[in-house]
Design an enzyme around this catalytic site. Sequence first.
Site, PDB file in Angstrom:
ATOM      1  N   TYR A   1      17.449  29.596   7.321  1.00 14.62           N
ATOM      2  CA  TYR A   1      16.359  30.376   7.903  1.00 14.62           C
ATOM      3  C   TYR A   1      16.480  30.507   9.427  1.00 14.62           C
ATOM      4  CZ  TYR A   1      13.773  29.998   3.484  1.00 14.62           C
ATOM      5  OH  TYR A   1      13.374  30.087   2.170  1.00 14.62           O
TER       6      TYR A   1
ATOM      7  N   LYS B   1       0.830  -1.199   0.000  1.00 11.95           N
ATOM      8  CA  LYS B   1       0.000   0.000   0.000  1.00 11.95           C
ATOM      9  C   LYS B   1       0.870   1.258   0.000  1.00 11.95           C
ATOM     10  CE  LYS B   1      -0.504   0.133   5.050  1.00 11.95           C
ATOM     11  NZ  LYS B   1      -1.444   0.213   6.173  1.00 11.95           N
TER      12      LYS B   1
ATOM     13  N   MET C   1      12.782  23.878   1.992  1.00 14.95           N
ATOM     14  CA  MET C   1      11.784  23.136   1.220  1.00 14.95           C
ATOM     15  C   MET C   1      12.440  22.245   0.165  1.00 14.95           C
ATOM     16  SD  MET C   1       8.447  24.506  -0.896  1.00 14.95           S
ATOM     17  CE  MET C   1       7.714  25.290   0.543  1.00 14.95           C
TER      18      MET C   1
ATOM     19  N   ARG D   1     -10.153   0.859  15.137  1.00 15.56           N
ATOM     20  CA  ARG D   1     -10.065   1.632  13.903  1.00 15.56           C
ATOM     21  C   ARG D   1     -11.218   1.185  13.012  1.00 15.56           C
ATOM     22  NH1 ARG D   1      -4.310   1.590  10.915  1.00 15.56           N
ATOM     23  NH2 ARG D   1      -5.029  -0.494  10.345  1.00 15.56           N
TER      24      ARG D   1
END
Length: 345
Positions: free
Chosen positions: A242, A33, A290, A125
């Site tokens: 940053y 999956k 990023m 679940r």
Amino acid sequence: MAYKIINYENLISNAKIIKSTLSNKVKFCAVIKSNAYGHGLKEIANKIENIVDYFAVIDNSEALELRKFTQNPILVLGKLSQEKLEECIQNNIEFCVCKSHDIDLLNSLNGNKKIHIAINTGMNRLGINSQEEFDLLVEKIGKIQNIEIVGIFSHISDSKNKKRTYNQYNKLKEITQNYKSNCIYHLLSSNCTYLYPKIKLDMARIGIGLYGYGKFPTKPVMEVYSKVIEIKDLKKGEFVGYTSKHRVKKDCKIAILDIGYADGLNRLWAKKGFVILNDSYCKIVGEICMNMTMVEVDNNCKINDTAIILGSKNNKSITANDMAKKIKTIPYEILTNFNKLSIKN
């Protein structure tokens, strides 16, 4: 651009190692999956199709994509969805059923349907919650000619907890005790299959073990690489990246890599992480951006050098386990985060 390489020799070896631990009566379901945990749905399925008995995916779209290149049984583990459902039925896809209205939806469509009933034994679940609810569902299905129960299953919530694992196993037996059938019962995941060989059921669902992690003695399959796209010489006291969080304590050289958090490299790795570059561990400096990451390097580093993000060379290695432990997550998340990266042959 950063990229990943899939080590198919390790994959095939892993599958054979796991297969050798299963008795001839136990089916091997490869859980592929979410694009095979980031390793590539088609690529993984093609390499192990002849070793495994079943495939499991998360939704109808993955099932239909997988059906293009395998005739092995395919089980959709996710909640039954109406999207592309009729096409899946026509392609002999098997479905997870959790509630009575799932049967109503399937019965409204033409074709023969194969289902696996999900039992909630403690994960809380998906799944049937009680014996009464299960018995009523089986009775309802029994009145419908074109729906066949081929499997009954549950999910272990904590493989490290032996008591809870056996409680879930016993609850599965308790809820289904009135149902006598030769359908496939399955419960155990990769780690559970290794840890609890005395729990004998009809199929083992193997995910993370295939990809080289967990309890089985398997090897990592995914390798991730990046390129040096720029080099900077910094003076003592200059800042990197940053937020002004990293200030160099001495004159140094940094390399900028073409990989960032948009490519799957977790930002938390910046605080404790490193890469392998020219046979050296190089510390990440500043925040992971990023699309770029900065690392401190020596004078031998040059543009277009290859940095290992996940992988090994000579006696040095970085695994998904290494990352996961340092940033307090799990290797599953590390691997699937690299889903977007292209696979380089």
